[in-house]
Design a protein around this motif. Sequence first.
Motif, PDB file in Angstrom:
ATOM      1  N   GLU A 279       0.823  -1.200   0.000  1.00  0.00           N
ATOM      2  CA  GLU A 279       0.000   0.000   0.000  1.00  0.00           C
ATOM      3  C   GLU A 279       0.863   1.259   0.000  1.00  0.00           C
ATOM      4  O   GLU A 279       0.551   2.239  -0.690  1.00  0.00           O
ATOM      5  CB  GLU A 279      -0.933   0.003   1.212  1.00  0.00           C
ATOM      6  CG  GLU A 279      -2.045  -1.025   1.145  1.00  0.00           C
ATOM      7  CD  GLU A 279      -2.985  -0.792  -0.023  1.00  0.00           C
ATOM      8  OE1 GLU A 279      -3.292   0.388  -0.317  1.00  0.00           O
ATOM      9  OE2 GLU A 279      -3.389  -1.781  -0.661  1.00  0.00           O
ATOM     10  N   SER A 406       1.106  12.098   4.180  1.00  0.00           N
ATOM     11  CA  SER A 406       0.681  11.431   5.412  1.00  0.00           C
ATOM     12  C   SER A 406      -0.832  11.219   5.427  1.00  0.00           C
ATOM     13  O   SER A 406      -1.311  10.166   5.865  1.00  0.00           O
ATOM     14  CB  SER A 406       1.110  12.253   6.629  1.00  0.00           C
ATOM     15  OG  SER A 406       2.512  12.392   6.680  1.00  0.00           O
ATOM     16  N   ALA A 407      -1.575  12.221   4.957  1.00  0.00           N
ATOM     17  CA  ALA A 407      -3.036  12.082   4.910  1.00  0.00           C
ATOM     18  C   ALA A 407      -3.443  10.977   3.947  1.00  0.00           C
ATOM     19  O   ALA A 407      -4.346  10.171   4.242  1.00  0.00           O
ATOM     20  CB  ALA A 407      -3.671  13.407   4.505  1.00  0.00           C
ATOM     21  N   ASP A 408      -2.780  10.919   2.788  1.00  0.00           N
ATOM     22  CA  ASP A 408      -3.067   9.859   1.822  1.00  0.00           C
ATOM     23  C   ASP A 408      -2.718   8.493   2.394  1.00  0.00           C
ATOM     24  O   ASP A 408      -3.463   7.515   2.230  1.00  0.00           O
ATOM     25  CB  ASP A 408      -2.273  10.122   0.542  1.00  0.00           C
ATOM     26  CG  ASP A 408      -2.752   9.256  -0.611  1.00  0.00           C
ATOM     27  OD1 ASP A 408      -3.798   8.589  -0.466  1.00  0.00           O
ATOM     28  OD2 ASP A 408      -2.084   9.245  -1.669  1.00  0.00           O
ATOM     29  N   THR A 410      -2.648   7.683   5.560  1.00  0.00           N
ATOM     30  CA  THR A 410      -3.614   7.366   6.610  1.00  0.00           C
ATOM     31  C   THR A 410      -4.908   6.809   6.031  1.00  0.00           C
ATOM     32  O   THR A 410      -5.473   5.831   6.543  1.00  0.00           O
ATOM     33  CB  THR A 410      -3.924   8.624   7.441  1.00  0.00           C
ATOM     34  OG1 THR A 410      -2.712   9.121   8.014  1.00  0.00           O
ATOM     35  CG2 THR A 410      -4.915   8.320   8.546  1.00  0.00           C
ATOM     36  N   SER A 411      -5.383   7.411   4.950  1.00  0.00           N
ATOM     37  CA  SER A 411      -6.621   6.920   4.319  1.00  0.00           C
ATOM     38  C   SER A 411      -6.436   5.509   3.765  1.00  0.00           C
ATOM     39  O   SER A 411      -7.341   4.676   3.859  1.00  0.00           O
ATOM     40  CB  SER A 411      -7.053   7.875   3.207  1.00  0.00           C
ATOM     41  OG  SER A 411      -6.074   7.938   2.186  1.00  0.00           O
ATOM     42  N   LYS A 412      -5.276   5.224   3.205  1.00  0.00           N
ATOM     43  CA  LYS A 412      -5.030   3.873   2.676  1.00  0.00           C
ATOM     44  C   LYS A 412      -4.959   2.846   3.801  1.00  0.00           C
ATOM     45  O   LYS A 412      -5.464   1.720   3.668  1.00  0.00           O
ATOM     46  CB  LYS A 412      -3.737   3.862   1.852  1.00  0.00           C
ATOM     47  CG  LYS A 412      -3.860   4.533   0.491  1.00  0.00           C
ATOM     48  CD  LYS A 412      -2.593   4.367  -0.329  1.00  0.00           C
ATOM     49  CE  LYS A 412      -2.750   4.955  -1.732  1.00  0.00           C
ATOM     50  NZ  LYS A 412      -3.771   4.230  -2.527  1.00  0.00           N
ATOM     51  N   ASP A 414      -6.420   3.080   6.725  1.00  0.00           N
ATOM     52  CA  ASP A 414      -7.758   2.909   7.288  1.00  0.00           C
ATOM     53  C   ASP A 414      -8.600   1.962   6.433  1.00  0.00           C
ATOM     54  O   ASP A 414      -9.445   1.226   6.975  1.00  0.00           O
ATOM     55  CB  ASP A 414      -8.453   4.263   7.405  1.00  0.00           C
ATOM     56  CG  ASP A 414      -7.816   5.151   8.456  1.00  0.00           C
ATOM     57  OD1 ASP A 414      -7.100   4.614   9.323  1.00  0.00           O
ATOM     58  OD2 ASP A 414      -8.006   6.385   8.393  1.00  0.00           O
ATOM     59  N   ALA A 415      -8.383   2.011   5.125  1.00  0.00           N
ATOM     60  CA  ALA A 415      -9.157   1.137   4.229  1.00  0.00           C
ATOM     61  C   ALA A 415      -8.568  -0.266   4.112  1.00  0.00           C
ATOM     62  O   ALA A 415      -9.213  -1.161   3.577  1.00  0.00           O
ATOM     63  CB  ALA A 415      -9.229   1.774   2.831  1.00  0.00           C
ATOM     64  N   SER A 430       5.608  11.791  10.349  1.00  0.00           N
ATOM     65  CA  SER A 430       4.199  12.133  10.531  1.00  0.00           C
ATOM     66  C   SER A 430       3.876  12.297  12.011  1.00  0.00           C
ATOM     67  O   SER A 430       3.205  13.256  12.418  1.00  0.00           O
ATOM     68  CB  SER A 430       3.302  11.055   9.913  1.00  0.00           C
ATOM     69  OG  SER A 430       3.540  10.936   8.533  1.00  0.00           O
TER      70      SER A 430
END
Length: 634
Positions: A279, A406-408, A410-412, A414-415, A430
Amino acid sequence: MVKADGPRGTSLRTLANQARTCPIGEGARRRLGAERARHTLPQRDYGWLIRLVGLTVTAALLASLLVSLTVVPVLSYWFLRAPKGTPADAEEARRQAEEKEARSRLQRFYVPVLRFATRRRLTSVAIAIVVLVGTFGMAPLLKTNFFDQGEQEVLTVKQELKPGISLAATDASAQQVEKMLAGVDGIKDYQVTIGSSGFMAAFGGGTDTNQASYQVMLEDSASADEVQDRIEEGLGKLSGVGTTTVAAGDGFGSQDLSVVVKAADAGVLREAAEEVRDEVAKLDDVTDVTSDLAQSVPRISVKANSKAAAAGFNDATLGVAVGEAVRGTTSGKAILDDTERDVVIKSAKPAQTLAELKNLSLGAVKLGDIATVQLVDGPVSMTRIDGQRAATITAKPTGDNTGAVSADLTSKLDALKLPDGATAEIGGVSQDQDDSFAALGLAMLAAIAIVFMLLVATFRSLIQPLILLVSIPFAATGAIGLLIATGTPMGVPAMIGMLMLIGIVVTNAIVLIDLINQYRKQGYGTVEAVIEGGRHRLRPILMTALATIFALLPMALGVTGEGGFIAQPLAVVVIGGLITSTLLTLLLVPTLYTVVELRKERRAKKEAAKRAAKSGGAAALAGEEDKSPEPAGV
């Protein structure tokens, strides 16, 4: 072994155990062994930087206060002369100077605008609210990072061969890389670390003999990006050098991302680590994605079988016996060359192959008869965090917007559905960035609270300090806008600039409100006092703001040399915040003051009217009673 080579002159290469020194060409190119530390989660604390900035600014302000109260008045007395003539002449000269000031272009522009703002108060406040909402709307366009890398002077080259390869083979492969580096323009010198060294390596306990690390120092005139491109191009032409990566030196403010995967079971951990690694590799703006579980090295596994108990052995005692037979036994200590070292007793012919280890005699039995001896793959290293096995996946962002990456990430994560028993959390830069921003945010709140309490004690009011503090959020308008316009990321240095702005922007509003209050005490009306106060404080406020802005321009333009990666974002934030806060101080603060004071005056008039009405009614009633006829007597 000592030999000379090198394309740029005579070089001396000394190879002893796992360390060697190679002066080549103009600079001393040293090969030093360095024992590789076990991986732990970094706990970087940059609070010292904030403390230093705070102490420096505080000391400077105290010194300037002392000078302004002592030295400046003395110098003014010496060099400034009062107008000649009678006091009436001096008063006339002052009146003429004020008239001249009132006719200046600056006054002719500012006073009508201020009159409009105080007359159209709701319109002015509505415009300010729109500006504030626009500030929050600009926030998603803002880049964020921990520390800007700045102009790099050091590059790091890492070389990794197959696990289990000998130190000599790694050394031979590293010599190819060295030869390539010696021919790259822009390199001043470099330091190479091969395998491990130090106490463990001195006694044969070194690890990671398949790795080499190069710290490349650049020349002053060299561009880090250009030299990095040339090194990568040169490495691509080499064969048999394994996997190589080139990155900016691990100096102040490393921007490496990391994800820590934890699981109790080794198989679950490996599966989860591979999923997370895949990921992370899918992210667009990262490179050099690595996992510390990605490699395995052949190991010999010795496990006791059913016959071991009859011979008096178990897994623990077998481990001790095999260790003593292979590595020897420490029998004491000795001092050699002023260094205390262990004395190890070893067999003259220790087991060196799998077959020899199976034939190892343990009393009346052989190891192969009471244990299963086989070659298995095992991890190069293993880390435990809170009692669980852990693996770390690291990646280097390619841009300067670490926050977006870091935001991208984190979203990956979480999914991503990890195997049961496995967890993943983001660390590295981060985590450092989030912790630093949170700490600086609390520092800002504390600074605002302290400033508010001081203002309340000074003005003896709760409303006027709130009016003064309005300048602070509008300072963020210019700070964020200038950061976006210049492409400067919001990092720790920029946050320090925001913290400094809290004290800077309030000072102009203080001197303005203080003068307005003085005019009110002299009998001026609210609007008239605001106009006169703004007119007389216009030039000092502009002068102080412009002086600060021009003083920070060299820092903002990056001409301060080393340390510009800290100074530049800080200066950009302060300059942008001063521009907008100064404009709003001259317009919005007087408008809000007028709104509040006129409302207080209207309320006071209503209360006075009510009291007058009550007192008037009581007086009328008393008069009617006096005029009433006396009762007739009998």
